[in-house]
Design an enzyme around this catalytic site. Structure first.
Site, PDB file in Angstrom:
ATOM      1  N   GLY A   1       0.707  -1.279   0.058  1.00 26.18           N
ATOM      2  CA  GLY A   1      -0.106  -0.083   0.064  1.00 26.18           C
ATOM      3  C   GLY A   1       0.779   1.348   0.063  1.00 26.18           C
TER       4      GLY A   1
ATOM      5  N   CYS B   1      -9.751  22.541  16.879  1.00 26.24           N
ATOM      6  CA  CYS B   1      -9.727  22.720  18.128  1.00 26.24           C
ATOM      7  C   CYS B   1      -9.038  21.542  19.164  1.00 26.24           C
ATOM      8  CB  CYS B   1     -11.070  23.527  18.935  1.00 26.24           C
ATOM      9  SG  CYS B   1     -11.793  24.563  17.729  1.00 26.24           S
TER      10      CYS B   1
HETATM   11  C1  PLP Z   1      -3.038  -2.157   5.587  1.00 28.00           C
HETATM   12  C2  PLP Z   1      -2.417  -3.665   4.981  1.00 28.00           C
HETATM   13  C3  PLP Z   1      -1.817  -3.710   3.974  1.00 28.00           C
HETATM   14  C4  PLP Z   1      -0.849  -2.692   3.176  1.00 28.00           C
HETATM   15  O1  PLP Z   1      -0.018  -2.135   4.326  1.00 28.00           O
HETATM   16  P1  PLP Z   1       1.128  -1.000   3.736  1.00 28.00           P
HETATM   17  O2  PLP Z   1       1.879  -0.819   4.814  1.00 28.00           O
HETATM   18  O3  PLP Z   1       0.432   0.221   3.373  1.00 28.00           O
HETATM   19  O4  PLP Z   1       1.939  -1.718   2.566  1.00 28.00           O
HETATM   20  C5  PLP Z   1      -1.569  -4.856   3.313  1.00 28.00           C
HETATM   21  N1  PLP Z   1      -2.331  -5.925   3.836  1.00 28.00           N
HETATM   22  C6  PLP Z   1      -3.166  -5.682   4.975  1.00 28.00           C
HETATM   23  C7  PLP Z   1      -3.796  -7.210   5.340  1.00 28.00           C
HETATM   24  C8  PLP Z   1      -3.319  -4.706   5.668  1.00 28.00           C
HETATM   25  O5  PLP Z   1      -4.286  -4.426   6.498  1.00 28.00           O
END
Ligand code: PLP
Length: 423
Positions: A283, A351
């Site tokens: 991600g 705030c």
């Molecule tokens: C959030 C998540 C990802 C991605 O994580 P990154 O740190 O953004 O690469 C992948 N797999 C699962 C199951 C996640 O919860």
């Protein structure tokens, strides 16, 4: 001045550009605060994953929760990616973006029956299941539809990814996954349930990981399990090694994705598992450094103990500093020669004392300037809220000198559209 992360973000003279677009000009045209992402930077971040995996069966499932704008999903779908989703809402986004639902893995510790049904009907590739109770319910839901749901069990390898406690997920005592010791029994149970088809194994040990070692440790434990599970007669087709690769916010030096994957594949091959399909769920590492949050300086408020630079973006727009005390780079989108450098706390209008974007930042800044908060492409807009009845920011995509509005700014009437006064 060097900026962390992206070669697509650089000063040309005094002005900061993302690709070939001058950022301060975007605020004049589209208002502030404003998220801007580079399509080129996203595809460049994806390339080392693709390169490292090109010679074997694989699927890169972009983890939507990092940045779920339809244009971002469209970009990754067109590049051949699958998706890692955690809700029916994210499934609907894949469909709306033109993504292929047969390349979707459905993760998450608390899927509802309704979400399971939608996932099965959409033909998702696999459910990453996180508890025995979930296995039972998923089997029931699938059987009710006259179908089998493909499943992988998320195992918790009990390794320390060395990250912030809120973003570490691979340790015992964590709500995610099934304990290593219970994994074999869980697989036997899964294989016995009529509504399930066991296809894989997965783990995801945390986020913003900057070392190779925790991945190798987790992989070894996963391979131990695969061997035990197959010895018990259950076939494992794919191994999903999750996401979590870190990015450079300031001085972190995470491994490049191809270096990390190269080492993982080497270990996989050395242990005789080279025939298995490999999945990843990145991600942050695909989008984090592809985006910035632009914000206009409202007021300078110098003080005896602290100088405050009050900007129009706040914790509701970008929660990472307030939530994790995360450091994000902040620079002036137009470098000034006519103001002295001073140390500022960059704060928003909300705030809450926790409403800050950066502390003790050395900046030459004047009211009306546009600041760029760097590395804001991941977990920025997706975590935004309407706290203080503030509409969420607009989002733009750039590529070269092209600019697209990919999400319009929320208006005040949007904010209470679903509310009612009482009689
Ligand atoms: C959030 C998540 C990802 C991605 O994580 P990154 O740190 O953004 O690469 C992948 N797999 C699962 C199951 C996640 O919860």
């Amino acid at each position: 001045m060097t900026l962390p992360g992206s070669p697509f973000l650089a000063y040309r003279g005094p002005d900061l550009f993302l690709d070939d677009v001058r950022l301060s000009g975007l605020v004049r045209e589209h208002g502030s605060p404003l998220y801007v992402y580079s399509r080129r930077a996203m595809l460049a971040a994806l390339a080392p994953y693709q390169k490292a995996l090109k010679d074997r069966a694989h699927l890169i499932c972009y983890a939507i929760k990092a940045n779920s704008n339809l244009a971002v999903l469209q970009t990754f779908a067109q590049a051949g990616c699958g998706f890692d989703i955690v809700s029916a809402g994210e499934l609907a986004r894949v469909q709306a973006a033109g993504g292929d639902t047969s390349k979707v893995v459905f993760s998450g510790v608390g899927k509802t029956r309704a979400e399971m049904k939608l996932g099965i009907e959409a033909g998702v590739r696999c459910f990453n299941v996180e508890s025995t109770a979930e296995l039972e319910v998923l089997s029931e839901v699938a059987s009710g539809l006259g179908r089998q749901a493909r499943v992988s069990v998320r195992v918790n390898p009990d390794v320390d990814a060395g990250t912030h406690p809120y973003i570490s997920t691979g340790l015992k005592g964590n709500k995610f996954g099934i304990a290593h010791e219970e994994a074999l029994a869980t697989y036997k149970r899964a294989a016995s349930l009529p509504g399930l088809d066991v296809v894989g194994i997965d783990c995801h040990i945390g986020s913003q990981i900057t070392e190779v070692a925790p991945y190798l440790d987790a992989l070894d434990r996963v391979l131990d399990l695969v061997e035990a599970i197959e010895a018990a007669g259950v076939t494992i087709h794919h191994m999903d090694l999750g996401g979590g690769l870190g990015i450079t916010y300031t001085d972190e030096t995470p491994p490049a994705a191809d270096v990390l994957i190269g080492q993982l594949l080497q270990r996989i091959d050395a242990r005789g598992h080279g025939h298995r399909e490999i999945l990843f769920e990145p991600g942050r590492s695909l989008v984090g450094n592809a985006g910035v949050l632009l914000t206009e300086v409202l007021f300078l408020k110098p003080g005896e103990q602290k100088n405050f630079c009050v900007v129009d973006a706040a914790m509701n727009d970008l929660m990472r500093p307030a939530l994790y005390e995360a450091y994000m780079g902040i620079v002036n989108a137009h470098q000034r020669a006519d103001a002295a450098q001073q140390v500022w706390d960059v704060v928003g209008p909300v705030c809450e004392s926790g409403d800050w974007l950066g502390r003790d930042r050395t900046l030459a800044v004047q009211a009306g300037d546009v600041l760029a908060v760097l590395s804001a492409g991941a977990y920025g807009m997706t975590m935004a809220s309407n706290y203080n009845t503030r509409g969420r920011a607009a989002e733009l995509m750039v590529d070269g000198d092209q600019v697209w509005v990919i999400r319009e700014r929320e208006t005040v009437s949007d904010l209470f559209r679903l509310e009612h006064r009482i009689a």
